[in-house]
Design a protein around this motif. Structure first.
Motif, PDB file in Angstrom:
ATOM      1  N   MET A   1      38.588  50.459  50.569  1.00  0.00           N
ATOM      2  CA  MET A   1      38.527  50.095  49.160  1.00  0.00           C
ATOM      3  C   MET A   1      39.381  48.856  48.946  1.00  0.00           C
ATOM      4  O   MET A   1      39.747  48.174  49.901  1.00  0.00           O
ATOM      5  N   THR A   2      39.749  48.578  47.727  1.00  0.00           N
ATOM      6  CA  THR A   2      40.528  47.382  47.447  1.00  0.00           C
ATOM      7  C   THR A   2      41.117  47.456  46.053  1.00  0.00           C
ATOM      8  O   THR A   2      40.773  48.324  45.258  1.00  0.00           O
ATOM      9  N   TYR A   3      42.028  46.536  45.770  1.00  0.00           N
ATOM     10  CA  TYR A   3      42.484  46.304  44.408  1.00  0.00           C
ATOM     11  C   TYR A   3      42.760  44.816  44.248  1.00  0.00           C
ATOM     12  O   TYR A   3      43.540  44.230  45.016  1.00  0.00           O
ATOM     13  N   CYS A   4      42.113  44.213  43.276  1.00  0.00           N
ATOM     14  CA  CYS A   4      42.333  42.816  42.941  1.00  0.00           C
ATOM     15  C   CYS A   4      42.536  42.712  41.435  1.00  0.00           C
ATOM     16  O   CYS A   4      41.873  43.413  40.664  1.00  0.00           O
ATOM     17  N   VAL A   5      43.431  41.820  41.029  1.00  0.00           N
ATOM     18  CA  VAL A   5      43.662  41.580  39.612  1.00  0.00           C
ATOM     19  C   VAL A   5      43.817  40.075  39.395  1.00  0.00           C
ATOM     20  O   VAL A   5      44.419  39.370  40.216  1.00  0.00           O
ATOM     21  N   ALA A   6      43.242  39.599  38.297  1.00  0.00           N
ATOM     22  CA  ALA A   6      43.371  38.198  37.908  1.00  0.00           C
ATOM     23  C   ALA A   6      43.696  38.146  36.424  1.00  0.00           C
ATOM     24  O   ALA A   6      43.143  38.905  35.630  1.00  0.00           O
ATOM     25  N   ILE A   7      44.610  37.239  36.046  1.00  0.00           N
ATOM     26  CA  ILE A   7      45.097  37.152  34.675  1.00  0.00           C
ATOM     27  C   ILE A   7      44.962  35.712  34.196  1.00  0.00           C
ATOM     28  O   ILE A   7      45.406  34.776  34.879  1.00  0.00           O
ATOM     29  N   ARG A   8      44.350  35.534  33.018  1.00  0.00           N
ATOM     30  CA  ARG A   8      44.245  34.200  32.400  1.00  0.00           C
ATOM     31  C   ARG A   8      45.287  34.079  31.304  1.00  0.00           C
ATOM     32  O   ARG A   8      45.368  34.915  30.403  1.00  0.00           O
ATOM     33  N   LEU A   9      46.078  33.023  31.373  1.00  0.00           N
ATOM     34  CA  LEU A   9      47.166  32.797  30.440  1.00  0.00           C
ATOM     35  C   LEU A   9      47.042  31.415  29.815  1.00  0.00           C
ATOM     36  O   LEU A   9      46.276  30.567  30.308  1.00  0.00           O
ATOM     37  N   ASP A  10      47.812  31.167  28.772  1.00  0.00           N
ATOM     38  CA  ASP A  10      47.829  29.831  28.174  1.00  0.00           C
ATOM     39  C   ASP A  10      48.290  28.784  29.183  1.00  0.00           C
ATOM     40  O   ASP A  10      47.867  27.626  29.117  1.00  0.00           O
ATOM     41  N   SER A  11      49.130  29.203  30.121  1.00  0.00           N
ATOM     42  CA  SER A  11      49.724  28.265  31.079  1.00  0.00           C
ATOM     43  C   SER A  11      49.005  28.198  32.413  1.00  0.00           C
ATOM     44  O   SER A  11      49.386  27.402  33.280  1.00  0.00           O
ATOM     45  N   GLY A  12      47.973  29.029  32.607  1.00  0.00           N
ATOM     46  CA  GLY A  12      47.246  28.978  33.867  1.00  0.00           C
ATOM     47  C   GLY A  12      46.659  30.311  34.264  1.00  0.00           C
ATOM     48  O   GLY A  12      46.295  31.127  33.413  1.00  0.00           O
ATOM     49  N   LEU A  13      46.592  30.564  35.566  1.00  0.00           N
ATOM     50  CA  LEU A  13      45.928  31.745  36.110  1.00  0.00           C
ATOM     51  C   LEU A  13      46.785  32.376  37.208  1.00  0.00           C
ATOM     52  O   LEU A  13      47.479  31.670  37.943  1.00  0.00           O
ATOM     53  N   VAL A  14      46.688  33.699  37.313  1.00  0.00           N
ATOM     54  CA  VAL A  14      47.339  34.446  38.386  1.00  0.00           C
ATOM     55  C   VAL A  14      46.279  35.293  39.087  1.00  0.00           C
ATOM     56  O   VAL A  14      45.505  35.996  38.418  1.00  0.00           O
ATOM     57  N   PHE A  15      46.248  35.238  40.409  1.00  0.00           N
ATOM     58  CA  PHE A  15      45.313  36.030  41.211  1.00  0.00           C
ATOM     59  C   PHE A  15      46.112  36.815  42.256  1.00  0.00           C
ATOM     60  O   PHE A  15      46.991  36.270  42.918  1.00  0.00           O
TER      61      PHE A  15
END
Length: 292
Positions: A1-15
């Motif tokens: 299986m897996t777990y991935c998360v990505a977050i969009r922010l005013d200052s950019g992106l986190v993966f």
């Protein structure tokens, strides 16, 4: 299986992605699930995958062969929306090619993807793409996506992340989310890939692969567990059958008598004493015999 998360922010992106693909008693393997498509100064795009590994690998390879996706390419797409459509087309192309054969062997066509980044001239954008090739885009009201074993790491993100959150705080939150998942699910495992993208840089800003020796992640794992326990212990226990005028920590009051749903015992045992004598130890039984 897996777990991935990505977050969009005013200052950019986190993966952030893990790397475990199989987790059984005698079969544990890894495969990196984050792929970067970068042309510095023009575009920076990240693809993370979950689901059937052969499907996700096929999709990734198709994205590097424009002829396989109708001549269109994410390298020349004019917008992130168009690039997401091209990724969706690649998913559909793999489905047309492989789904029937997979079905004959009892294998579902199962793949989910997170795709995000920035193309010169537009803002950072983030998409989740499904097995049918359709997709949705992250908005301020729902500024992150998870794929794979999402449930364990969701609560901390819901409580912490807003569009105004800084990139470093979002990275810390993503790592805590991953630690919660690792703690509860053996199908997710190290090493991790963490990528931070500052808006308008049009190149990877920060990237690290995290293994069990990474000092910061070890600190996260130790500190988060300790702090959770400390906060838990600081919360008062509930008060049962409190006086009607009680105001603090009241779970139930003497004025309201709630009852569970009960099943009546069969008639042949209905008269059994509801308060049987307590069980005796062997020593107590021996003393009782001696007294009589």
């Amino acid at each position: 299986m897996t777990y991935c998360v990505a977050i969009r922010l005013d200052s950019g992106l986190v993966f952030l992605s893990d790397s475990r693909t199989n987790a059984g008693v005698d079969q544990v393997s890894t495969f990196r699930k984050m792929t970067v498509f970068e042309n510095p100064g023009d575009r920076m795009m990240v693809l993370m995958t979950a689901g059937n590994l052969s499907i996700s690998q096929s999709v990734r390879q198709m994205l590097n062969h424009p002829a396989s996706t109708g001549g269109r390419s994410i390298w020349t797409a004019n917008s992130m929306d168009e690039a997401a459509q091209i990724v969706g087309d690649a998913v559909r192309a793999v489905y047309e090619r492989d789904a029937r054969s997979l079905r004959e062997f009892g294998i579902d066509f199962n793949v989910s993807l997170v795709f995000g980044g920035q193309i010169n001239g537009e803002r950072c954008r983030l998409f989740q793409i499904y097995s049918a090739g359709n997709f949705i885009e992250a908005q301020n009201e729902a500024s992150y996506f998870q794929i794979g074993e999402a449930k364990y790491g969701k609560p901390i993100i819901d409580r912490v992340i807003t569009p105004a959150t800084s990139l470093d705080e979002a990275a810390k939150c993503a790592l805590i989310s991953m630690d919660s998942t690792l703690k509860s699910n053996v199908s997710v495992g190290l090493p991790l890939d963490l990528l931070i993208y500052e808006k308008d840089s049009l190149a990877v800003t920060r990237f690290v692969t995290i293994d069990e020796k990474n000092q910061y992640f070890q600190m996260i794992r130790d500190t988060w567990g300790q702090q959770l326990k400390r906060v838990f212990e600081s919360i008062d226990d509930p008060v049962w059958n409190a006086a009607p005028d009680a105001q603090t920590n009241v779970l139930s009051t003497s004025a309201v008598r709630n009852q569970p749903v009960r099943m009546a015992p069969p008639q042949n045992i209905a008269n059994v004493d509801p308060h049987p004598a307590p069980l005796q130890t062997l020593a107590q039984q021996n003393r009782s015999r001696q007294q009589h």
